[in-house]
Write an enzyme that holds these catalytic residues in place. Sequence first.
Site, PDB file in Angstrom:
ATOM      1  N   SER A 183      61.183 117.243  26.261  1.00  0.00           N
ATOM      2  CA  SER A 183      60.572 118.187  27.196  1.00  0.00           C
ATOM      3  C   SER A 183      60.649 119.636  26.749  1.00  0.00           C
ATOM      4  O   SER A 183      59.894 120.461  27.242  1.00  0.00           O
ATOM      5  CB  SER A 183      61.205 118.020  28.578  1.00  0.00           C
ATOM      6  N   HIS A 211      58.471 113.074  31.914  1.00  0.00           N
ATOM      7  CA  HIS A 211      57.389 114.010  31.591  1.00  0.00           C
ATOM      8  C   HIS A 211      56.115 113.283  31.169  1.00  0.00           C
ATOM      9  O   HIS A 211      55.341 113.796  30.357  1.00  0.00           O
ATOM     10  CB  HIS A 211      57.816 114.984  30.493  1.00  0.00           C
ATOM     11  N   LYS A 240      58.106 115.235  39.404  1.00  0.00           N
ATOM     12  CA  LYS A 240      57.224 115.977  38.500  1.00  0.00           C
ATOM     13  C   LYS A 240      55.770 115.661  38.864  1.00  0.00           C
ATOM     14  O   LYS A 240      55.314 116.073  39.919  1.00  0.00           O
ATOM     15  CB  LYS A 240      57.607 115.669  37.053  1.00  0.00           C
TER      16      LYS A 240
HETATM   17  C1  LIG Z   1      63.296 116.092  34.862  1.00  0.00           C
HETATM   18  C2  LIG Z   1      63.950 115.045  34.053  1.00  0.00           C
HETATM   19  C3  LIG Z   1      64.978 114.271  34.569  1.00  0.00           C
HETATM   20  C4  LIG Z   1      65.559 114.525  35.930  1.00  0.00           C
HETATM   21  O1  LIG Z   1      64.643 114.218  36.922  1.00  0.00           O
HETATM   22  P1  LIG Z   1      65.026 114.518  38.463  1.00  0.00           P
HETATM   23  O2  LIG Z   1      64.281 113.517  39.228  1.00  0.00           O
HETATM   24  O3  LIG Z   1      64.611 115.923  38.692  1.00  0.00           O
HETATM   25  O4  LIG Z   1      66.504 114.363  38.554  1.00  0.00           O
HETATM   26  C5  LIG Z   1      65.486 113.250  33.796  1.00  0.00           C
HETATM   27  N1  LIG Z   1      65.008 113.010  32.558  1.00  0.00           N
HETATM   28  C6  LIG Z   1      64.038 113.766  32.013  1.00  0.00           C
HETATM   29  C7  LIG Z   1      63.536 113.465  30.638  1.00  0.00           C
HETATM   30  C8  LIG Z   1      63.488 114.811  32.742  1.00  0.00           C
HETATM   31  O5  LIG Z   1      62.532 115.563  32.199  1.00  0.00           O
END
Ligand SMILES: *Cc1c(COP(=O)(O)O)cnc(C)c1O
Length: 396
Positions: A183, A211, A240
């Site tokens: 990311s 992502h 997201k």
């Molecule tokens: C955003 C993200 C997380 C965490 O996600 P949440 O639901 O906000 O806890 C975990 N792994 C990756 C690769 C992320 O980008």
Amino acid sequence: MSDFLDEIRSRLDGIRAEGLWKTEAVIASPQRARVTVDGREVLNLCSNNYLGLADHPTLKAAAAQAMEDRGYGLASVRFICGTQDLHKALEARVAQYLGLDDAILFAAAFDANGALFEPLLTDADAVVSDSLNHASIIDGIRLSKARRFRFANNDMDDLERQLRAAREGGARHILVAVDGVFSMDGFFADLAAMRDLADRYGALLMVDDCHATGFVGEAGRGTPSRAGVQADIITGTFGKALGGALGGFVAGPQPVIDLLRQRARPYLFSNALPPAITGAALAALDLVEGEEGEGRREQLATNARRWRQGLKALGFDLLPGEHPIVPVMLHDARLAQEMARRLLDHGVLATGFFYPVVPQGRARIRTQMSADLTIRDLDQALHAFAKAGRETGVII
Ligand SMILES: *Cc1c(COP(=O)(O)O)cnc(C)c1O
């Protein structure tokens, strides 16, 4: 106590002195292409609102309806008295969408990754993990007793070396764990090669697709779909592209999900997701799989192409790629912050990223595209980048 606080204060001073201090932009509007910061409307180029669903009327209506029908909160973990029909429907829906047996919900993907490794693997097993994996995967692996092997980011020779070392070390089961998208860089994991290596060494493949779920691959099914392979276990988020609120999941083979339901600590000891979230997440998946989802994915891809081309034409140093994460490299943390400050002055919200979220000397402004951004928005944002870039001497 005062010694303790003095020590903390001196560490805080150190963070400030190194130019690594993080601040929060306070938004007084819904999350969308244009948000209100300090009483001004600015363009938002740094949310994970890839499909523009964070303020979508269909999701808001679904959330309101679910809250009306099923209440505000559950006041329980799932197994005591916190499981509603909406949870069961959402778990089945996620599994169906991703083409896996079953799924289990968590309060966040951070918890899903924190929950995954400890129940599944023992000290007889091994995890082989990419060096750029998300913090939650790293923490989750730390909580397990499995032997740990790390391979250089997306380096298939090193992955093979680590798989061989795990096998020669007598590991019973081996799990390869990887982010589908790294990311900070917007790079895709080489899942085709990883699947092949995992198969050759008799290992399982786990992909964290936070992502990607909703907008990468066929119907947004994620990076395995894009690479034309099947992952054994997928973790993901509703925080997201799928609405941007909260909640995560693990999807995988039935026995894996069954064991997590019995033993995963963030599942057993943390509250159930509320109806507004489960109801809206169901609506998000319907939308994403339907025609509107297809349209939004196309718009997102168009925006990402246009944005990259525009920044490149201005002379910015970009990391190459296709993902809607478009990092503008500035290398120096202070410069990244100065650039972000000037961008805000010129009407664009885009956060500087620097150590410890990226390596020292690799500071950047990570811009992210959204299907909600219009051509006019992008032109305005490019204008702001041109001005801020010239003022800071980043471009000429
Ligand atoms: C955003 C993200 C997380 C965490 O996600 P949440 O639901 O906000 O806890 C975990 N792994 C990756 C690769 C992320 O980008």
